[in-house]
Structures are given as structure tokens and as C-alpha cells.
Motif scaffolding. Structure first.
Motif, PDB file in Angstrom:
ATOM      1  N   THR A  12       0.610  -1.351  -0.137  1.00 14.09           N
ATOM      2  CA  THR A  12      -0.046  -0.307  -0.159  1.00 14.09           C
ATOM      3  C   THR A  12       0.661   1.200   0.372  1.00 14.09           C
ATOM      4  N   LEU A  13       0.276   2.218  -0.516  1.00 17.06           N
ATOM      5  CA  LEU A  13       1.298   3.806  -0.562  1.00 17.06           C
ATOM      6  C   LEU A  13       1.217   4.260   1.171  1.00 17.06           C
ATOM      7  N   ARG A  14       0.315   3.699   2.026  1.00 17.81           N
ATOM      8  CA  ARG A  14       0.846   4.564   3.189  1.00 17.81           C
ATOM      9  C   ARG A  14       1.933   3.672   3.620  1.00 17.81           C
ATOM     10  N   GLY A  15       1.625   2.217   4.031  1.00 19.84           N
ATOM     11  CA  GLY A  15       2.311   1.735   4.362  1.00 19.84           C
ATOM     12  C   GLY A  15       4.242   1.809   3.787  1.00 19.84           C
ATOM     13  N   ASP A  16       4.225   2.040   2.183  1.00 18.70           N
ATOM     14  CA  ASP A  16       5.517   2.180   2.080  1.00 18.70           C
ATOM     15  C   ASP A  16       5.962   3.465   2.683  1.00 18.70           C
ATOM     16  N   LEU A  17       4.797   4.548   2.518  1.00 20.10           N
ATOM     17  CA  LEU A  17       5.552   6.094   2.970  1.00 20.10           C
ATOM     18  C   LEU A  17       6.058   5.873   4.613  1.00 20.10           C
ATOM     19  N   VAL A  18       5.328   5.482   5.125  1.00 20.85           N
ATOM     20  CA  VAL A  18       5.032   4.852   6.745  1.00 20.85           C
ATOM     21  C   VAL A  18       6.469   4.287   7.115  1.00 20.85           C
ATOM     22  N   ALA A  19       6.659   3.041   5.974  1.00 16.90           N
ATOM     23  CA  ALA A  19       7.976   2.334   6.003  1.00 16.90           C
ATOM     24  C   ALA A  19       9.086   3.393   5.725  1.00 16.90           C
ATOM     25  N   MET A  20       8.995   4.386   5.155  1.00 18.94           N
ATOM     26  CA  MET A  20      10.271   5.048   4.646  1.00 18.94           C
ATOM     27  C   MET A  20      10.613   5.967   6.025  1.00 18.94           C
ATOM     28  N   ILE A  21       9.737   6.281   7.510  1.00 20.54           N
ATOM     29  CA  ILE A  21      10.274   6.567   8.434  1.00 20.54           C
ATOM     30  C   ILE A  21      11.507   6.323   9.304  1.00 20.54           C
ATOM     31  N   LYS A  22      11.992   6.694   9.418  1.00 18.25           N
ATOM     32  CA  LYS A  22      13.267   6.186  10.220  1.00 18.25           C
ATOM     33  C   LYS A  22      13.370   6.899  11.825  1.00 18.25           C
ATOM     34  N   PRO A  23      13.728   6.334  12.754  1.00 20.01           N
ATOM     35  CA  PRO A  23      13.648   5.994  14.254  1.00 20.01           C
ATOM     36  C   PRO A  23      15.225   7.806  14.211  1.00 20.01           C
ATOM     37  N   HIS A  24      15.066   8.289  14.899  1.00 21.32           N
ATOM     38  CA  HIS A  24      15.984   9.309  14.608  1.00 21.32           C
ATOM     39  C   HIS A  24      16.088   9.663  16.401  1.00 21.32           C
ATOM     40  N   SER A  25      17.522   9.489  17.009  1.00 26.86           N
ATOM     41  CA  SER A  25      17.581  10.195  18.649  1.00 26.86           C
ATOM     42  C   SER A  25      16.934  11.673  19.048  1.00 26.86           C
ATOM     43  N   ILE A  26      16.914  11.829  19.722  1.00 28.76           N
ATOM     44  CA  ILE A  26      16.800  13.301  20.568  1.00 28.76           C
ATOM     45  C   ILE A  26      18.095  13.916  19.834  1.00 28.76           C
ATOM     46  N   ASP A  27      19.264  13.986  19.908  1.00 28.55           N
ATOM     47  CA  ASP A  27      20.597  14.285  20.192  1.00 28.55           C
ATOM     48  C   ASP A  27      20.700  14.075  18.490  1.00 28.55           C
ATOM     49  N   GLU A  28      20.419  13.187  17.502  1.00 32.43           N
ATOM     50  CA  GLU A  28      20.575  13.385  16.400  1.00 32.43           C
ATOM     51  C   GLU A  28      19.689  14.335  15.949  1.00 32.43           C
ATOM     52  N   ALA A  29      17.883  14.951  15.847  1.00 31.54           N
ATOM     53  CA  ALA A  29      17.788  15.819  15.521  1.00 31.54           C
ATOM     54  C   ALA A  29      18.094  16.679  16.091  1.00 31.54           C
ATOM     55  N   GLU A  30      18.545  17.440  17.049  1.00 32.33           N
ATOM     56  CA  GLU A  30      19.148  18.170  16.894  1.00 32.33           C
ATOM     57  C   GLU A  30      20.173  18.484  16.974  1.00 32.33           C
ATOM     58  N   LYS A  31      20.876  17.818  15.871  1.00 29.05           N
ATOM     59  CA  LYS A  31      22.376  18.218  15.116  1.00 29.05           C
ATOM     60  C   LYS A  31      21.714  18.460  13.873  1.00 29.05           C
ATOM     61  N   LYS A  32      20.714  17.739  13.488  1.00 33.69           N
ATOM     62  CA  LYS A  32      19.961  18.282  11.957  1.00 33.69           C
ATOM     63  C   LYS A  32      19.766  19.422  11.949  1.00 33.69           C
ATOM     64  N   MET A  33      18.695  20.040  13.603  1.00 31.08           N
ATOM     65  CA  MET A  33      18.366  21.194  13.494  1.00 31.08           C
ATOM     66  C   MET A  33      18.977  22.386  12.856  1.00 31.08           C
ATOM     67  N   ARG A  34      20.485  22.065  13.883  1.00 30.60           N
ATOM     68  CA  ARG A  34      22.117  23.206  14.137  1.00 30.60           C
ATOM     69  C   ARG A  34      22.281  23.115  13.006  1.00 30.60           C
ATOM     70  N   VAL A  35      22.204  21.951  11.570  1.00 31.85           N
ATOM     71  CA  VAL A  35      23.207  21.859  10.404  1.00 31.85           C
ATOM     72  C   VAL A  35      22.373  22.498   9.823  1.00 31.85           C
ATOM     73  N   MET A  36      20.461  22.249   9.832  1.00 27.20           N
ATOM     74  CA  MET A  36      19.736  23.251   9.109  1.00 27.20           C
ATOM     75  C   MET A  36      20.619  24.634   9.040  1.00 27.20           C
ATOM     76  N   ALA A  37      19.911  25.059   9.917  1.00 23.09           N
ATOM     77  CA  ALA A  37      20.446  26.087  10.483  1.00 23.09           C
ATOM     78  C   ALA A  37      21.794  26.987   9.551  1.00 23.09           C
ATOM     79  N   GLY A  38      22.593  25.739   9.349  1.00 24.62           N
ATOM     80  CA  GLY A  38      23.586  26.893   9.244  1.00 24.62           C
ATOM     81  C   GLY A  38      23.119  26.965   7.685  1.00 24.62           C
ATOM     82  N   VAL A  39      22.614  25.655   7.300  1.00 21.16           N
ATOM     83  CA  VAL A  39      22.378  26.048   5.769  1.00 21.16           C
ATOM     84  C   VAL A  39      21.563  27.438   5.641  1.00 21.16           C
TER      85      VAL A  39
END
Length: 228
Positions: free
Chosen positions: A109-136
Motif C-alpha cells: 500500500t502507498l501508506r504502508g510504503d510512506l510510513v515505512a520510509m520514516i526512520k527513527p532518530h534519537s533526540i541528539d540526532e534531531a538536534e544536530k540536524k536542526m543545527r546543520v539546517m540552521a547553518g544551511v
């Protein structure tokens, strides 16, 4: 300069000899057109992400990245003409790790595929990506000519995955043949980019599922009642 140059004694030297005189790595043969060694690129790009997250774009220098990666400055300058180009490649490498077009999920199913694309990320990873995107964001304010490259690095990988998943859904009759796949493919990555780059808010599973169920699937004409 294409012609030969002269040394201090007036003897002509070739471009290759001139290159040898300025080469920072004495172990590397200096000759025009030699292949560049890209084997360390992934490590250098990882170090770029780390430095960018720590210092921001304005505080970051290529020298900092070289020191972190234990590489010569000349090596980085030959590969990337500016720190903006280095950052774009680093972010592209980061995003490639999130989306593997060669092994997309196939749940039926399309929904199943899209949801399966979501990868778990830790809080530290999320914060790091936020800082990286702020740099962008800071980078784009000073070098807007890199906007297309940033789009290709950040938005297009997920958009292409969405295109492939929706084409598959269209082929099995789950969505209509007239579905505007090209537009819908950009919905979630664009909204994610806006949330991170403009609103400076983290992207979690709950937010992504809300986009899938509340925006993308209804727009594609998919009716579903499945719960996460």
C-alpha cells in the motif's frame, strides 16, 4: 598559464614541475591530469557536518574541517572551491543516508510504503540536524546561488522516492492515473524543509505521519483508516 615558466636561474620549467613545487603532499606524484583520490570524501563530509553543527556556517572554516578530518587544507581546496560547496556536498551525503532509492519499502500500500520510509532518530540526532539546517539557512543568505544545489541535496532525494512509490501505487490501481505525482511528490519534503529551515522545529514521526495521513494521501485520493 599554459606556457612554460622560468625558475630563478632563467631555466624553463614545465607546468608539471611548477605543480610539484607547490604540492603539499610530497608523496603524491605531481603531473597534470592525475586522478584525484576521493576515498576519504565520506570521512571529510562527515567531519564537515560535525563542524557545521558545532560552529554554524559563519564560524566554520575549511581549515577546521581539514583539522578534524586529519587532511591537508590543499586536499580540500582542490576538491571544493568554497566552504559553501563543501557544505552542500556534506548535506547531500547526509540525506543519501536517509533515502536509498535502490531499496524502497514495498508493503503493498502507498501508506504502508510512506510510513515505512520514516526512520527513527534519537533526540541528539534531531538536534544536530536542526543545527546543520540552521547553518544551511545562513549559507543561503550569503550565497543564494547555491539554492538549486541545496534543493537537489535536501528536497529532491525524498521527492524522487515519493515519485517512485506513487508510480507504483498508480500501476496497481491504488491511485488514479490522472494523479499529479510530480506535484504531490514535493509536498512532504517541502513541508519538512519549511518546518526545519524556517520554523526551526524538529521533525518527528508524529509530524511525518500527520503529513502522510492528513495531506498527501487525501490529495492522492486514497481513503484509509489504518492507525499508526
Amino acid at each position: 598559464m599554459l606556457g612554460g615558466m622560468t625558475d630563478r636561474g632563467g631555466e624553463a620549467t614545465t607546468p608539471a614541475e611548477s605543480d610539484s613545487a607547490t604540492e603539499t603532499d610530497p608523496s603524491a606524484p605531481a603531473r597534470p591530469g592525475r586522478k584525484r583520490d576521493h576515498s576519504r570524501d565520506p570521512e571529510i563530509l562527515r567531519c564537515t557536518i560535525d563542524v557545521l553543527a558545532e560552529t554554524g556556517f559563519e564560524g566554520m572554516t575549511i581549515e577546521m574541517v581539514a583539522a578534524r578530518a586529519k587532511a591537508g587544507k590543499a586536499t580540500l581546496y582542490r576538491r571544493w572551491a568554497s566552504k559553501g560547496e563543501l557544505v552542500v556536498d556534506a548535506v547531500a551525503c547526509l540525506k543519501q543516508g536517509d533515502v536509498d532509492l535502490g531499496s524502497l519499502p514495498d508493503t503493498g500500500t502507498l501508506r504502508g510504503d510512506l510510513v515505512a520510509m520514516i526512520k527513527p532518530h534519537s533526540i541528539d540526532e534531531a538536534e544536530k540536524k536542526m543545527r546543520v539546517m540552521a547553518g544551511v539557512v545562513t549559507m543561503l543568505s550569503t550565497t543564494p546561488e547555491l539554492a538549486d544545489a541545496v534543493d537537489a541535496a535536501i528536497v529532491q532525494p525524498r521527492a524522487e522516492a515519493n515519485r517512485l512509490l506513487m508510480r507504483r501505487a498508480r500501476d496497481r490501481g491504488e491511485i488514479g492515473a490522472d494523479t499529479d505525482i510530480e506535484t504531490l511528490a514535493l509536498v512532504t519534503p517541502s513541508m519538512v524543509s519549511y518546518r526545519v529551515l524556517v520554523l526551526r522545529k524538529p521533525v518527528d514521526r508524529e509530524f511525518l505521519v500527520s503529513l502522510i495521513d492528513g495531506v498527501l494521501l487525501p490529495a492522492a485520493g486514497v481513503r484509509q483508516t489504518a492507525e499508526v
